[in-house]
Scaffold this motif. Structure first.
Motif, short mmCIF file in Angstrom:
data_model
loop_
_atom_site.label_atom_id
_atom_site.label_comp_id
_atom_site.label_asym_id
_atom_site.label_seq_id
_atom_site.Cartn_x
_atom_site.Cartn_y
_atom_site.Cartn_z
N GLY A 36 0.81 -1.21 0.00
CA GLY A 36 0.00 0.00 0.00
C GLY A 36 0.84 1.26 0.00
O GLY A 36 0.48 2.26 -0.64
N ARG A 43 -3.81 1.40 -2.67
CA ARG A 43 -4.40 1.69 -1.37
C ARG A 43 -5.67 2.52 -1.52
O ARG A 43 -6.68 2.26 -0.88
CB ARG A 43 -3.37 2.42 -0.51
N ARG A 46 -8.54 0.29 -2.72
CA ARG A 46 -9.08 -0.58 -1.68
C ARG A 46 -9.89 0.23 -0.66
O ARG A 46 -10.94 -0.22 -0.20
CB ARG A 46 -7.94 -1.32 -0.95
N THR A 47 -9.42 1.42 -0.32
CA THR A 47 -10.15 2.27 0.62
C THR A 47 -11.50 2.67 0.04
O THR A 47 -12.52 2.65 0.73
CB THR A 47 -9.33 3.52 0.96
N SER A 49 -13.16 1.05 -2.23
CA SER A 49 -14.00 -0.14 -2.32
C SER A 49 -14.66 -0.44 -0.98
O SER A 49 -15.85 -0.79 -0.92
CB SER A 49 -13.15 -1.34 -2.75
N LYS A 104 -6.57 -11.93 3.31
CA LYS A 104 -7.31 -10.89 4.02
C LYS A 104 -6.36 -9.97 4.78
O LYS A 104 -6.54 -8.74 4.77
CB LYS A 104 -8.29 -11.54 5.00
N ASP A 107 -4.78 -7.56 2.49
CA ASP A 107 -5.75 -6.53 2.12
C ASP A 107 -5.90 -5.48 3.22
O ASP A 107 -5.97 -4.29 2.96
CB ASP A 107 -7.10 -7.18 1.81
N THR A 111 -4.99 -1.41 3.00
CA THR A 111 -5.97 -0.38 3.36
C THR A 111 -5.43 0.58 4.40
O THR A 111 -5.74 1.78 4.37
CB THR A 111 -7.26 -1.04 3.88
#
Length: 205
Positions: A36, A43, A46-47, A49, A104, A107, A111
């Motif tokens: 990230g 990043r 993902r934020t 999303s 996970k 991920d 984030t």
């Protein structure tokens, strides 16, 4: 009292495996954080999303009520993550939960990567939340590992068949779930305290 001591006995009996699982869990998170930081666009995606998804909508709906917010944090940590991503897959395919949660954890790291001053400062009080919650995840992942090992190698739990090994592995996993639940409660309570009181002071707002 025996139920409180049993998780510690399980960890002491397989300290090397516990350290392996701990390294895997935190290592995956740190890898995600590095990705990230190196790729801010990843990043940001993902934020966005998360904010546009169902969990983001749920957070926005309850963030004004501290107690309800704490309950939601606890439930999200326990059910979608610890139960659905780690425990249930491992009950069907040996060690599946380890691989799923590693993804996970990456991920989560992406984030939360500190890509600017605000995210960096926010991470200071949030680091304790991460430590508490990830320690709970470590316990569940460790239990999933022991389940898979007991299932495939029943002799490690003094079982004669894989069916017996599976059942004994489930008991080990259940014993480790108890302290994990306690940590999830503590983590949820602290996260609310952090968000409402610590982060505004750190950011000066």
């Amino acid at each position: 009292m025996d139920r409180l001591r049993r998780p510690f006995r399980i960890i002491r009996a397989d300290r090397r495996a516990y350290l392996f699982v701990t390294g895997l869990t935190y290592g995956a998170f740190l890898l995600g954080m590095a990705l990230g930081a190196l790729f801010p666009g990843l990043r940001a995606a993902r934020t966005a999303s998360f904010a546009d998804g169902s969990q983001g909508a749920l957070v926005n709906a309850v963030v004004g009520n501290g107690w309800l917010f704490a309950v939601v944090i606890f439930l999200v940590n326990v059910f979608p993550t610890a139960l659905l991503l780690i425990t249930l897959p491992s009950m069907v395919v040996p060690f599946a939960g380890l691989a799923v949660f590693a993804v996970k954890a990456i991920d989560i790291g992406i984030t939360l990567a500190p890509v600017d001053r605000t995210s960096g400062l926010t991470l200071i009080p949030h680091s304790l939340t991460l430590l508490i919650e990830f320690q709970a995840y470590v316990l569940v992942v460790f239990g999933a590992y022991l389940l898979g090992r007991s299932w495939l190698r029943p002799a490690t739990v003094d079982a004669g068949t894989r069916g017996q090994g599976y059942r004994r592995g489930l008991r080990l996993l259940a014993s480790l779930w108890l302290p994990a639940l306690a940590l999830f409660v503590v983590g949820a309570a602290y996260e609310v305290f952090e968000i409402y009181f610590l982060v505004p002071r750190v950011l000066g707002v």
